[in-house]
Scaffold this motif. Structure first.
Motif, PDB file in Angstrom:
ATOM      1  N   HIS A   1      -9.127  -4.002  -1.063  1.00  0.00           N
ATOM      2  CA  HIS A   1      -9.106  -2.670  -1.893  1.00  0.00           C
ATOM      3  C   HIS A   1      -9.057  -2.673  -3.345  1.00  0.00           C
TER       4      HIS A   1
ATOM      5  N   GLY B   1      -0.211   5.254   0.250  1.00  0.00           N
ATOM      6  CA  GLY B   1      -1.330   6.342   0.045  1.00  0.00           C
ATOM      7  C   GLY B   1      -2.620   5.394  -0.117  1.00  0.00           C
ATOM      8  N   ARG B   2      -3.185   6.134  -1.061  1.00  0.00           N
ATOM      9  CA  ARG B   2      -4.608   5.505  -1.388  1.00  0.00           C
ATOM     10  C   ARG B   2      -4.443   4.462  -2.575  1.00  0.00           C
ATOM     11  N   GLU B   3      -3.276   4.205  -2.785  1.00  0.00           N
ATOM     12  CA  GLU B   3      -3.100   3.151  -3.987  1.00  0.00           C
ATOM     13  C   GLU B   3      -2.708   1.726  -3.524  1.00  0.00           C
TER      14      GLU B   3
ATOM     15  N   GLU C   1       0.823  -1.139  -0.032  1.00  0.00           N
ATOM     16  CA  GLU C   1      -0.226  -0.114  -0.143  1.00  0.00           C
ATOM     17  C   GLU C   1       0.788   1.145  -0.079  1.00  0.00           C
TER      18      GLU C   1
ATOM     19  N   PRO D   1      -6.264   2.191  -7.507  1.00  0.00           N
ATOM     20  CA  PRO D   1      -6.956   3.049  -6.625  1.00  0.00           C
ATOM     21  C   PRO D   1      -7.466   2.307  -5.559  1.00  0.00           C
ATOM     22  N   MET D   2      -7.595   2.520  -4.329  1.00  0.00           N
ATOM     23  CA  MET D   2      -8.283   1.739  -3.224  1.00  0.00           C
ATOM     24  C   MET D   2      -9.907   2.191  -3.443  1.00  0.00           C
TER      25      MET D   2
ATOM     26  N   GLY E   1     -12.767   1.953  -1.670  1.00  0.00           N
ATOM     27  CA  GLY E   1     -13.482   1.516  -0.411  1.00  0.00           C
ATOM     28  C   GLY E   1     -14.878   0.843  -0.238  1.00  0.00           C
TER      29      GLY E   1
ATOM     30  N   ARG F   1      -4.860  -7.564   0.846  1.00  0.00           N
ATOM     31  CA  ARG F   1      -5.076  -6.272   0.531  1.00  0.00           C
ATOM     32  C   ARG F   1      -5.818  -6.168  -0.943  1.00  0.00           C
TER      33      ARG F   1
END
Length: 295
Positions: free
Chosen positions: A90, A67-69, A65, A173-174, A176, A86
């Motif tokens: 995500h 950041g948000r990637e 992971e 990109p995660m 959510g 993961r």
């Protein structure tokens, strides 16, 4: 059959691999698992002068992971993609689709980067990465550069990678609170998809009972010379109610702009019909997944 004669190199770092590719020129091929390349060599559909095996480049394996990637190394096998917690949390669409690739033997040897760089429009994972708005990271003699998935796939078995570049990782990109579903039709369990649909859906507040669909991303498999997004369907779904009727109407536009092939598995018209049917199923399932909060 026996492949044509070729030289062989097994670099241990990304930089060494790029140097070998740059010195060899366009007649070199990267071996990144070999589940697609080796059959082509045996059938003499490909004649590389040099085979550059990146199986020893450990920096290109694994998931992390940032950041948000979510960063997935290009040499990460399909099996490891499916099992990584993961990825499942995500980028569940990628894990779900990777679990349908061929059979366990292929999934243990084939790699995510190898599948994407091969760029077969009948492959499951290029369309999935397109739907997830993935970014490809390539290393060349002049350093790294990033390529959005929409620019990476150029034509049948062609990508935007230069001959002296190596695909090193995939950035996702995660997602959510998105729902997802991968739906495909194939003649036998281990066959290529006749048509496949990768759908990711984000609902507005209120979920399936009130909020409707905020955004949808839909990638199509085997509907042209490269993977494609069903943009008209995505536009029709934005702001629509998450109902069977609304989703069904949007799905009727899934094949617009596509150029599916006609072959022994079906005509172009048959594939267009499948794209509409499978898009409806995939979006309904993804919307239900988002409403249930399963991500």
């Amino acid at each position: 059959m026996i492949p044509a004669k070729f030289d062989y190199a097994r670099p241990q770092t990304e930089e060494e691999a790029v140097r070998v590719l740059a010195e060899a020129g366009p007649e070199a091929k990267v071996l990144a698992g070999g589940q697609s390349l080796m059959p082509m060599l045996r059938l003499r559909l490909s004649f590389p002068e040099l085979l550059v095996d990146v199986g020893g480049v450990e920096s290109m394996r694994g998931v992390r992971e940032e950041g948000r990637e979510l960063i997935v190394g290009a040499m990460t096998t399909h099996h490891d993609v499916v099992r990584d917690p993961r990825v499942r949390m995500h980028a569940g669409l990628l894990a779900q689709a990777a679990a349908t690739v061929a059979d366990p033997a292929v999934r243990h040897r084939g790699t995510l980067g190898g599948s994407l760089a091969h760029a077969d429009p009948a492959g499951d994972l290029p369309a999935v990465c397109l739907a997830l708005d993935a970014t490809m990271v390539a290393l060349g003699p002049h350093g790294y550069r990033t390529l959005p998935a929409a620019e990476f796939f150029v034509d049948y078995l062609q990508t935007a990678l230069r001959p002296d570049e190596l695909l090193t990782e995939i950035r996702l990109p995660m997602l959510g609170d998105w729902g997802f579903h991968y739906e495909k039709f194939h003649r036998t369990a281990q066959a290529w998809a006749v048509v496949g649909v990768a759908a990711a859906v984000r609902l507005e507040p209120g979920g399936r009972d009130g909020g409707g669909i905020a955004e949808a991303r839909i990638g199509l498999v085997n509907m042209g010379p490269r993977p494609m997004r069903a943009h008209l369907t995505e536009t029709a779904l934005a702001g629509a109610a998450a109902t069977e009727e609304a989703i069904g109407r949007a799905a009727t536009m899934a094949a617009e702009g596509a150029h599916p092939p006609t072959d022994l598995n079906g005509s172009a018209e048959y594939r267009e019909h499948l794209a509409r049917v499978l898009t409806r199923r995939a979006v309904l399932a993804a919307a239900g997944d988002a409403a249930a909060g399963t991500l």
